[in-house]
Design a protein around this motif. Structure first.
Motif, PDB file in Angstrom:
ATOM      1  N   PHE A 186       0.978  -1.247   0.043  1.00  0.00           N
ATOM      2  CA  PHE A 186       0.000   0.047   0.119  1.00  0.00           C
ATOM      3  C   PHE A 186       0.850   1.303  -0.010  1.00  0.00           C
ATOM      4  O   PHE A 186       0.730   2.274  -0.660  1.00  0.00           O
ATOM      5  CB  PHE A 186      -0.856   0.133   1.163  1.00  0.00           C
ATOM      6  CG  PHE A 186      -1.891   0.989   1.219  1.00  0.00           C
ATOM      7  CD1 PHE A 186      -3.230   1.121   0.567  1.00  0.00           C
ATOM      8  CD2 PHE A 186      -1.597   2.432   1.973  1.00  0.00           C
ATOM      9  CE1 PHE A 186      -4.025   2.091   0.561  1.00  0.00           C
ATOM     10  CE2 PHE A 186      -2.550   3.211   2.124  1.00  0.00           C
ATOM     11  CZ  PHE A 186      -3.692   3.104   1.198  1.00  0.00           C
ATOM     12  N   GLN A 190       0.714   4.303  -2.842  1.00  0.00           N
ATOM     13  CA  GLN A 190      -0.037   5.374  -2.221  1.00  0.00           C
ATOM     14  C   GLN A 190      -0.477   6.621  -2.948  1.00  0.00           C
ATOM     15  O   GLN A 190      -1.395   7.061  -3.098  1.00  0.00           O
ATOM     16  CB  GLN A 190       0.378   5.683  -0.659  1.00  0.00           C
ATOM     17  CG  GLN A 190      -0.638   6.196   0.102  1.00  0.00           C
ATOM     18  CD  GLN A 190      -0.155   6.407   1.549  1.00  0.00           C
ATOM     19  OE1 GLN A 190       0.880   6.334   1.787  1.00  0.00           O
ATOM     20  NE2 GLN A 190      -1.218   6.761   2.570  1.00  0.00           N
ATOM     21  N   ILE A 235      -7.716   2.751   1.473  1.00  0.00           N
ATOM     22  CA  ILE A 235      -7.539   1.404   1.609  1.00  0.00           C
ATOM     23  C   ILE A 235      -8.448   0.540   0.793  1.00  0.00           C
ATOM     24  O   ILE A 235      -8.257  -0.470   0.117  1.00  0.00           O
ATOM     25  CB  ILE A 235      -7.461   1.243   3.044  1.00  0.00           C
ATOM     26  CG1 ILE A 235      -6.233   2.054   3.720  1.00  0.00           C
ATOM     27  CG2 ILE A 235      -7.322  -0.423   3.299  1.00  0.00           C
ATOM     28  CD1 ILE A 235      -6.404   1.867   5.123  1.00  0.00           C
ATOM     29  N   PHE A 238      -7.854   0.531  -2.849  1.00  0.00           N
ATOM     30  CA  PHE A 238      -6.632  -0.377  -3.163  1.00  0.00           C
ATOM     31  C   PHE A 238      -7.102  -1.847  -3.302  1.00  0.00           C
ATOM     32  O   PHE A 238      -6.603  -2.577  -3.935  1.00  0.00           O
ATOM     33  CB  PHE A 238      -5.520   0.081  -2.163  1.00  0.00           C
ATOM     34  CG  PHE A 238      -4.464  -0.641  -2.176  1.00  0.00           C
ATOM     35  CD1 PHE A 238      -3.471  -0.504  -3.141  1.00  0.00           C
ATOM     36  CD2 PHE A 238      -4.009  -1.865  -1.077  1.00  0.00           C
ATOM     37  CE1 PHE A 238      -2.293  -1.350  -3.136  1.00  0.00           C
ATOM     38  CE2 PHE A 238      -2.833  -2.355  -1.207  1.00  0.00           C
ATOM     39  CZ  PHE A 238      -1.978  -2.482  -2.449  1.00  0.00           C
ATOM     40  N   ASN A 244      -5.175  -6.098  -7.418  1.00  0.00           N
ATOM     41  CA  ASN A 244      -4.404  -6.433  -6.156  1.00  0.00           C
ATOM     42  C   ASN A 244      -5.454  -7.557  -5.572  1.00  0.00           C
ATOM     43  O   ASN A 244      -5.548  -7.626  -4.261  1.00  0.00           O
ATOM     44  CB  ASN A 244      -4.868  -5.068  -5.490  1.00  0.00           C
ATOM     45  CG  ASN A 244      -3.984  -3.769  -5.818  1.00  0.00           C
ATOM     46  OD1 ASN A 244      -2.949  -4.304  -6.066  1.00  0.00           O
ATOM     47  ND2 ASN A 244      -4.238  -2.936  -5.441  1.00  0.00           N
ATOM     48  N   TYR A 251      -5.275  -9.728   2.755  1.00  0.00           N
ATOM     49  CA  TYR A 251      -6.044  -8.965   3.639  1.00  0.00           C
ATOM     50  C   TYR A 251      -7.080  -9.642   4.588  1.00  0.00           C
ATOM     51  O   TYR A 251      -7.044  -9.842   5.746  1.00  0.00           O
ATOM     52  CB  TYR A 251      -6.608  -7.687   3.251  1.00  0.00           C
ATOM     53  CG  TYR A 251      -7.625  -7.142   4.321  1.00  0.00           C
ATOM     54  CD1 TYR A 251      -7.272  -6.033   5.134  1.00  0.00           C
ATOM     55  CD2 TYR A 251      -8.785  -7.236   4.033  1.00  0.00           C
ATOM     56  CE1 TYR A 251      -7.965  -5.456   5.780  1.00  0.00           C
ATOM     57  CE2 TYR A 251      -9.880  -6.577   4.913  1.00  0.00           C
ATOM     58  CZ  TYR A 251      -9.226  -5.577   5.739  1.00  0.00           C
ATOM     59  OH  TYR A 251     -10.459  -5.042   6.711  1.00  0.00           O
TER      60      TYR A 251
END
Length: 320
Positions: A186, A190, A235, A238, A244, A251
């Motif tokens: 991340f 960013q 977040i 992302f 991703n 996650y």
């Protein structure tokens, strides 16, 4: 048996040290109590059973300190633990207490136990510092790291049983590896996702209700929201990006582990403030990537809570 000392709670480690010292010094070793300055000591008064030897034992008052860390692969030489020129290290803060006890004739010998590795040069340097600063002979100082601790527990195998070192009673410990990989990815991206919409994702239950259910204080909840709410959109964007997918699965692995450990290990009286701060300190102590990205790590933990991936939401806590 080799123990994972970093996965013990400070209280478990202190209990282990007390029972070991009862073997080394004598049964009258008094357990740890918290002093007015926050330090925790154990004490023995009398003639030691085994230290430094049966033929020449210590006599007088022995003060014992246990310094536990949840960090892994830590040493006595680490900058946060020992430094000749700073008073902000663990030892730097301990020296005034030793000097005060010494001046009051309340300390003749000093023992320091830690779940850190202790090399021979560090042992000499630390004992030299304590001797100079506190007016104690080298022979009245004893440092015990994990290597010596292992040897003592092989000599006295009953100590772990007496201390009731049971994995079921271990504290809330989580692995930082997957979260570190996620935070690092991340952080690299960013700038790319700064253009995400400003409105944060909608939590699955209201923030106020969730805080009440989880026993999070109003002040702590307000600070968390003020500091990290603006990061939740980035977040979420992302994690939702098709490229991703693997990070999103990472996650999901992280939140599953965190949620299960929190559910299993959280004590009924603990506020969620305490849970999040304990997790944060643990993660910073165990991973340099997270330690160098402290704000982003805290933002990620807040996102997990805000998005209802950790903590209870009432009912059966099932996801949509």
């Amino acid at each position: 048996m080799k123990y994972s000392y970093a996965d013990l709670s400070p209280e478990q480690f202190e209990s282990l040290v007390v029972f070991l010292c009862q073997q080394l010094l004598g049964i009258s070793v008094q357990g740890f109590s918290k002093g007015p300055d926050g330090g925790r000591d154990a004490k023995f008064i009398g003639t030691a059973e085994l230290l430094p030897s049966r033929s020449a034992p210590w006599r007088g008052t022995v003060i014992v300190q246990a310094k536990h860390t949840n960090g892994v692969n830590k040493t006595f030489s680490d900058a946060d633990f020992f430094g000749e020129a700073t008073t902000e290290t663990v030892l730097g803060k301990e020296i005034p207490r030793i000097k005060s006890l010494r001046a009051a004739n309340a300390l003749d010998h000093y023992m320091l136990f830690s779940n850190r590795r202790l090399a021979g040069n560090a042992d000499e340097a630390i004992r030299g510092l304590l001797s100079r600063e506190c007016g104690l002979p080298h022979g009245s100082l004893y440092l015990c790291g994990v290597e010596q601790l292992e040897m003592w527990l092989k000599t006295f195998p009953q100590v772990a049983t007496l201390a009731n070192i049971d994995p079921v009673d271990s504290p809330l410990i989580v692995s930082p590896d997957e979260l570190a990989e996620l935070v690092e990815a991340f952080a690299r991206n960013q700038q790319v996702i700064q253009a995400a919409v400003d409105s944060p994702p909608t939590p699955r239950v209201s923030y106020a209700d969730k805080n009440s259910l989880n026993n999070m204080s109003e002040d702590y909840a307000r600070q968390q929201r003020r500091n990290y709410l603006k990061d939740t959109t980035q977040i979420q964007a992302f994690l939702a990006a098709p490229e991703n997918l693997q990070l999103r699965r990472l996650y999901e692995t992280v939140v599953m582990e965190f949620q299960l450990k929190i559910t299993a290990k959280r004590k009924s009286h603990q506020s969620f403030d305490d849970v999040l701060e304990y997790l944060t300190d643990l993660l910073f102590g165990r991973d340099p990537v997270l330690r160098s990205n402290k704000r982003l790590t805290r933002a990620m933990l807040f996102y997990m809570y805000w998005h209802c991936d950790i903590g209870t939401t009432g009912g059966d806590d099932s996801t949509d």
